[in-house]
Design a protein around this motif. Structure first.
Motif, PDB file in Angstrom:
ATOM      1  N   VAL A 647      -1.186  21.782 -27.894  1.00 38.57           N
ATOM      2  CA  VAL A 647      -2.384  22.320 -28.553  1.00 38.57           C
ATOM      3  C   VAL A 647      -3.425  21.225 -28.751  1.00 38.57           C
ATOM      4  N   GLN A 648      -2.981  20.029 -29.108  1.00 39.02           N
ATOM      5  CA  GLN A 648      -3.919  18.909 -29.263  1.00 39.02           C
ATOM      6  C   GLN A 648      -4.597  18.568 -27.927  1.00 39.02           C
ATOM      7  N   LEU A 649      -3.840  18.662 -26.845  1.00 37.36           N
ATOM      8  CA  LEU A 649      -4.427  18.463 -25.521  1.00 37.36           C
ATOM      9  C   LEU A 649      -5.490  19.521 -25.228  1.00 37.36           C
ATOM     10  N   VAL A 690      -5.490  19.801 -38.623  1.00 36.31           N
ATOM     11  CA  VAL A 690      -6.879  19.545 -39.011  1.00 36.31           C
ATOM     12  C   VAL A 690      -7.639  18.826 -37.907  1.00 36.31           C
ATOM     13  N   GLU A 691      -7.001  17.891 -37.226  1.00 33.61           N
ATOM     14  CA  GLU A 691      -7.683  17.122 -36.183  1.00 33.61           C
ATOM     15  C   GLU A 691      -8.128  18.039 -35.037  1.00 33.61           C
ATOM     16  N   THR A 692      -7.267  18.980 -34.659  1.00 34.16           N
ATOM     17  CA  THR A 692      -7.629  19.909 -33.589  1.00 34.16           C
ATOM     18  C   THR A 692      -8.757  20.823 -34.028  1.00 34.16           C
ATOM     19  N   VAL A 693      -8.686  21.316 -35.263  1.00 32.81           N
ATOM     20  CA  VAL A 693      -9.755  22.167 -35.788  1.00 32.81           C
ATOM     21  C   VAL A 693     -11.083  21.419 -35.766  1.00 32.81           C
ATOM     22  N   ALA A 694     -11.064  20.144 -36.162  1.00 31.66           N
ATOM     23  CA  ALA A 694     -12.292  19.338 -36.172  1.00 31.66           C
ATOM     24  C   ALA A 694     -12.882  19.214 -34.770  1.00 31.66           C
ATOM     25  N   LYS A 695     -12.017  19.066 -33.772  1.00 33.07           N
ATOM     26  CA  LYS A 695     -12.501  18.957 -32.385  1.00 33.07           C
ATOM     27  C   LYS A 695     -13.114  20.267 -31.913  1.00 33.07           C
ATOM     28  N   LEU A 696     -12.486  21.386 -32.307  1.00 30.22           N
ATOM     29  CA  LEU A 696     -13.003  22.684 -31.897  1.00 30.22           C
ATOM     30  C   LEU A 696     -14.356  22.963 -32.548  1.00 30.22           C
ATOM     31  N   VAL A 697     -14.486  22.607 -33.815  1.00 34.46           N
ATOM     32  CA  VAL A 697     -15.762  22.790 -34.512  1.00 34.46           C
ATOM     33  C   VAL A 697     -16.837  21.897 -33.893  1.00 34.46           C
ATOM     34  N   THR A 698     -16.466  20.678 -33.562  1.00 34.96           N
ATOM     35  CA  THR A 698     -17.405  19.758 -32.919  1.00 34.96           C
ATOM     36  C   THR A 698     -17.868  20.305 -31.573  1.00 34.96           C
ATOM     37  N   ALA A 699     -16.960  20.970 -30.850  1.00 37.75           N
ATOM     38  CA  ALA A 699     -17.330  21.578 -29.567  1.00 37.75           C
ATOM     39  C   ALA A 699     -18.428  22.609 -29.764  1.00 37.75           C
ATOM     40  N   LEU A 700     -18.306  23.442 -30.810  1.00 38.20           N
ATOM     41  CA  LEU A 700     -19.369  24.405 -31.112  1.00 38.20           C
ATOM     42  C   LEU A 700     -20.655  23.682 -31.488  1.00 38.20           C
ATOM     43  N   GLY A 701     -20.517  22.579 -32.215  1.00 41.71           N
ATOM     44  CA  GLY A 701     -21.694  21.782 -32.576  1.00 41.71           C
ATOM     45  C   GLY A 701     -22.416  21.237 -31.356  1.00 41.71           C
ATOM     46  N   ASN A 702     -21.656  20.824 -30.357  1.00 42.07           N
ATOM     47  CA  ASN A 702     -22.278  20.338 -29.116  1.00 42.07           C
ATOM     48  C   ASN A 702     -23.112  21.434 -28.456  1.00 42.07           C
ATOM     49  N   LEU A 703     -22.563  22.662 -28.445  1.00 49.84           N
ATOM     50  CA  LEU A 703     -23.306  23.775 -27.850  1.00 49.84           C
ATOM     51  C   LEU A 703     -24.566  24.077 -28.663  1.00 49.84           C
ATOM     52  N   MET A 704     -24.476  23.968 -29.981  1.00 46.53           N
ATOM     53  CA  MET A 704     -25.632  24.260 -30.827  1.00 46.53           C
ATOM     54  C   MET A 704     -26.705  23.180 -30.762  1.00 46.53           C
ATOM     55  N   ARG A 705     -26.355  22.005 -30.302  1.00 43.56           N
ATOM     56  CA  ARG A 705     -27.352  20.928 -30.158  1.00 43.56           C
ATOM     57  C   ARG A 705     -27.853  20.803 -28.723  1.00 43.56           C
ATOM     58  N   SER A 706     -27.479  21.748 -27.870  1.00 43.98           N
ATOM     59  CA  SER A 706     -27.916  21.708 -26.472  1.00 43.98           C
ATOM     60  C   SER A 706     -29.437  21.820 -26.388  1.00 43.98           C
ATOM     61  N   PRO A 707     -30.064  21.108 -25.440  1.00 41.67           N
ATOM     62  CA  PRO A 707     -31.510  21.280 -25.224  1.00 41.67           C
ATOM     63  C   PRO A 707     -31.851  22.667 -24.693  1.00 41.67           C
ATOM     64  N   ALA A 708     -30.863  23.367 -24.123  1.00 38.57           N
ATOM     65  CA  ALA A 708     -31.108  24.679 -23.518  1.00 38.57           C
ATOM     66  C   ALA A 708     -31.021  25.773 -24.587  1.00 38.57           C
ATOM     67  N   LYS A 709     -32.121  26.505 -24.776  1.00 46.10           N
ATOM     68  CA  LYS A 709     -32.180  27.542 -25.807  1.00 46.10           C
ATOM     69  C   LYS A 709     -31.124  28.616 -25.587  1.00 46.10           C
ATOM     70  N   GLN A 710     -30.906  29.001 -24.333  1.00 43.64           N
ATOM     71  CA  GLN A 710     -29.960  30.077 -24.045  1.00 43.64           C
ATOM     72  C   GLN A 710     -28.544  29.711 -24.474  1.00 43.64           C
ATOM     73  N   ILE A 711     -28.177  28.447 -24.284  1.00 44.17           N
ATOM     74  CA  ILE A 711     -26.846  27.994 -24.698  1.00 44.17           C
ATOM     75  C   ILE A 711     -26.707  28.094 -26.214  1.00 44.17           C
ATOM     76  N   ARG A 712     -27.731  27.646 -26.924  1.00 45.20           N
ATOM     77  CA  ARG A 712     -27.688  27.720 -28.391  1.00 45.20           C
ATOM     78  C   ARG A 712     -27.580  29.161 -28.866  1.00 45.20           C
ATOM     79  N   GLU A 713     -28.366  30.048 -28.250  1.00 42.74           N
ATOM     80  CA  GLU A 713     -28.363  31.446 -28.673  1.00 42.74           C
ATOM     81  C   GLU A 713     -27.024  32.114 -28.393  1.00 42.74           C
ATOM     82  N   GLN A 714     -26.426  31.816 -27.236  1.00 40.90           N
ATOM     83  CA  GLN A 714     -25.126  32.408 -26.911  1.00 40.90           C
ATOM     84  C   GLN A 714     -24.063  31.954 -27.896  1.00 40.90           C
ATOM     85  N   CYS A 715     -24.068  30.659 -28.196  1.00 38.00           N
ATOM     86  CA  CYS A 715     -23.067  30.122 -29.128  1.00 38.00           C
ATOM     87  C   CYS A 715     -23.244  30.733 -30.514  1.00 38.00           C
ATOM     88  N   LYS A 716     -24.491  30.798 -30.961  1.00 40.40           N
ATOM     89  CA  LYS A 716     -24.765  31.343 -32.299  1.00 40.40           C
ATOM     90  C   LYS A 716     -24.348  32.809 -32.381  1.00 40.40           C
TER      91      LYS A 716
END
Length: 748
Positions: A647-649, A690-716
């Motif tokens: 799961v950590q992988l 907790v470490e895996t959860v933090a990585k998964l949340v960070t992954a969503l954060g990466n999508l929300m900080r994308s320069p591409a508006k469509q990526i942000r909207e899809q994630c949101k």
């Protein structure tokens, strides 16, 4: 006997951006564009047909050349990609610090490149290393070289240099502006073209022989055909010259000419800013239809009419007179054509309903023309007359047309312009200020009538700008997170021993021969040369052996095979596996088969997941895994109920994928949607560490900080509700602050 004239043979709608460079080799054509793609075409049945889309590039492509021994070199930002004739990457030359703008193939193993870092580099391709570096230029460098290691370079200061190896032999002030292209002349010397609107013919000792004058703007490109010179530039013209500097033929195009090439049939291929490549021929059997030829002429005439100064008297006289209005039939509703009314050009639009031409305005440039300017229209601005048609130059020096009528809303016009050109709304205020400065702001009655509307729009735009400013002022510390996790540890001796031990046990049809064992063992040894890994190429036969034999071994023998796959994925030569139209689909399907095989071999599964993590290391591999994200998503979801280490992988893999999407703006419309769904499913499935959860949340954060508006909207859209209610049971402040930033990013 009059020389044959070049006429349109084919129009290729090649790209969504500027066609910056094209090259031909045999029946092949490669086109490269600012839309970050290259395309390969093949001549079939007297026309070019697309055979390959090359989409693993991340930034603009500025230069390409056909290599002497086959294949192509492509300048992608500050790197040079070596491609085979099918568009597969063979290697990457790294050494320039800024974008590569000029490429010439000298011999089978010699290539010269020029860059905006003010240097030229001569490369030994057989060893993938630099031979010489030529300095002392200013900004972008144009290059040429021969097999005797004599080189010619020129740059923005207009100075032309000759070199013998690394030694400068002579320098002359050749042009008044940047030198764009250098070619060998049929007379044994050189040809140069420049932004100073001239082409010059030089002796071998850099003595000026002839100056070619006729272009009305920057000359970007040249090619030599027998005793003729073909040139093109920002004046939207291609001129065919005699060597005495007299023009033989002029071809008018609808947009800026960035590149010309020649093929085996002596056709002229022209790449322009409108994303098209047009083929011109003298062969009457390969001409386009008369309607297509006339259509291009009309398109070019309209385009030329938009330029400051308008149409020349000669061009006006070539237009059909208004007496032809009754006999000439339009091809489609809304078609625009120019007609001559005396000495005045006028624009007419075809009405299919009434079956006649309707006058829509005068065209600037003719005698008696009105002071208003005609704009041919597009998706955002209607065709017709405007008080102003401004030339707006973007960051790449490309001129864009901005039509505007006095009294119209500045903000509406600016927003339509940004939408049409794909610009960020950060540019809105800048364009509004430009319009205010260059128009009669507040003077006309129409302006007064629209003041209230304008004030409302100003307020709305201020609100948008304030939100954008607020977003900028948020001090994000944890997202985006852009450091991928790679699994690069290796025990090559143990890997080799176990692999060849198993090789003796598998069936004969998939067993490595003695020769194949030697080749593969050499490949394994190359993986160990970490210090010089970028300079060491692993020959393509290693990849072929891996695909055709090793991957077909039974699951009980696959551990050393996947251990090799994991390590090989970090090496740049692994891009051979993921290139081509399939983009390594069979590899991802093989991993999918492994994770679904019962009973599960957990060690093999972990090696497979580590391999997928390593796929984000190189461009081609990264593009491939994002392209096949649907398969990878299924792989992840198959393993949600496995042990904690696996799961950590999975957490590391998802974080790597989010980094790939953030850095490449997704590569396809569904990538962020699929990854967001995967993360939410993962988090909802059961309690995670907790470490895996933090990585998964960070992954969503990466999508929300994308320069591409469509990526942000899809994630949101997919994850906002879940994330806003998410609570992580931890005292780790970094994890809690990261979650806070992700929630905040979804509120903006």
């Amino acid at each position: 006997m009059e020389a044959l004239q070049y006429k349109l043979s084919q129009t290729i709608a090649a790209h969504n951006g500027i066609v910056r460079s094209i090259s031909t080799q045999g029946n092949e054509l490669i086109t490269c564009s600012s839309d970050k793609t290259a395309k390969l075409y093949e001549m079939k049945d007297n026309s070019y047909q697309q055979v390959t889309l090359i989409s693993f590039f991340e930034k603009y492509i500025y230069a390409t050349c056909a290599r002497v021994n086959g294949g192509y070199a492509v300048g992608h930002d500050n790197q040079i990609y070596l491609l085979d004739n099918e568009g597969n990457p063979l290697g990457i030359l790294e050494g320039h610090e800024q974008q590569v703008c000029s490429l010439k193939s000298i011999t089978e193993n010699l290539l010269i490149s020029g860059s905006w870092d003010a240097t030229a580099i001569i490369w030994d391709i057989s060893q993938m290393k630099q031979l010489f570096r030529l300095s002392g230029h200013k900004h972008g460098v144009a290059v040429y070289g021969d097999e005797n290691l004599n080189f010619i370079t020129g740059s923005q200061d207009g100075i032309l240099h000759s070199w013998s190896k690394e030694t400068k032999v002579k320098s002359v002030q050749a042009h008044k502006d940047i030198i764009r292209e250098i070619l060998p002349s049929p007379l044994g010397g050189y040809l140069t073209c420049s932004n100073d609107e001239s082409i010059k013919l030089w002796s071998k000792d850099l003595e000026l022989i002839q100056t070619f004058l006729g272009h009305k703007s920057f000359v970007f490109t040249m090619k030599v055909l027998l005793d003729q010179v073909i040139s093109g530039g920002d004046d939207r013209m291609v001129i065919i010259w005699n060597l005495d500097g007299t023009p033989k033929q002029t071809i008018q195009l609808p947009d800026t000419v960035w590149t010309v090439a020649l093929n085996n049939y002596n056709d002229i291929l022209i790449g322009t800013s409108d994303g098209k490549v047009r083929v011109f021929t003298t062969d009457p059997t390969r001409l386009a239809t008369q309607a297509e030829i006339e259509g291009l002429e009309q398109e070019a005439s309209l385009s030329n009419a938009k330029q400051e100064g308008g149409m020349s008297e000669e061009e006006i006289q070539k237009l059909p007179g208004v007496d032809k209005l009754a006999t000439m039939v339009g091809k489609k509703e809304g078609e625009i054509r120019l007609f001559r009314n005396g000495n005045k050009p006028e624009a007419y639009m075809w009405s299919a309903a009434t079956r006649n031409w309707q006058l829509i305005g005068d065209v600037i440039g003719g005698k008696g023309a009105s002071s208003r300017k005609f704009f041919q229209g597009d998706k955002y601005f209607e065709a017709g007359e405007y008080d102003h048609v401004f030339d707006v130059e973007d960051d790449n020096g490309i001129t864009k047309l901005l039509p505007y009528n006095e009294g119209e809303s500045f903000y509406d016009t600016a927003e339509k312009f940004c939408l049409r050109e794909g610009y960020s709304k950060h540019y809105l205020q800048q364009i509004v200020n430009f319009l205010k400065k260059n128009t009669s702001f507040g003077q006309s009655q129409r302006q007064k009538k629209s003041e209230l509307e304008t004030m409302k729009e100003q307020y709305a735009q201020q609100q948008i700008l304030q939100q954008q400013q607020a977003k900028k002022q948020i001090d994000f510390q944890y997202i985006p997170y852009t450091q991928c996790t790679y699994y690069e540890n290796m025990n090559l001796q143990g890997l080799s021993k176990k692999l060849f031990e198993f090789n003796a046990q598998v069936s004969e049809e998939i067993r490595l021969t003695e020769k194949e064992c030697l080749i593969f063992n050499k490949g394994i040894e190359s993986l160990g040369q970490v210090g010089v890994q970028k300079a060491v190429n692993i020959e393509n036969s290693v990849s072929i052996i891996f695909l055709q034999k090793l991957l077909k071994w039974d699951a009980q023998y696959l551990l050393p095979v996947y251990d090799f796959f994991r390590i090989f994925s970090v090496h740049h030569s692994s891009e051979q596996l993921f290139a081509g139209l399939e983009k390594g689909m069979n590899l991802f399907l093989n991993i999918f088969t492994i994770v679904n095989t019962q009973p599960i071999n957990i060690v093999l599964v972990r090696l497979a997941l580590q391999t997928l993590c390593n796929c984000l290391k190189h461009n081609t591999n990264s593009c491939a895994i994002l392209y096949h994200l649907r398969i990878v998503k299924d792989i992840i979801l198959c393993l949600l109920d496995t042990d904690e280490k696996t799961v950590q992988l999975l957490g590391n893999l998802i974080l790597n994928l989010s980094i790939g999407i953030y850095q490449r703006n997704g590569l396809n419309d569904l990538a962020s949607e699929m990854l967001s769904e995967t993360v939410v499913t993962f988090l909802q499935y059961q309690q995670r560490d907790v470490e895996t959860v933090a990585k998964l949340v960070t992954a969503l954060g990466n999508l929300m900080r994308s320069p591409a508006k469509q990526i942000r909207e899809q994630c949101k859209k997919i994850s906002q509700g879940f994330v806003q209610s998410l609570v992580i049971d931890t005292n780790n402040q970094d994890t809690l602050k990261c979650l806070e930033e992700v929630k905040l990013s979804m509120q903006i």
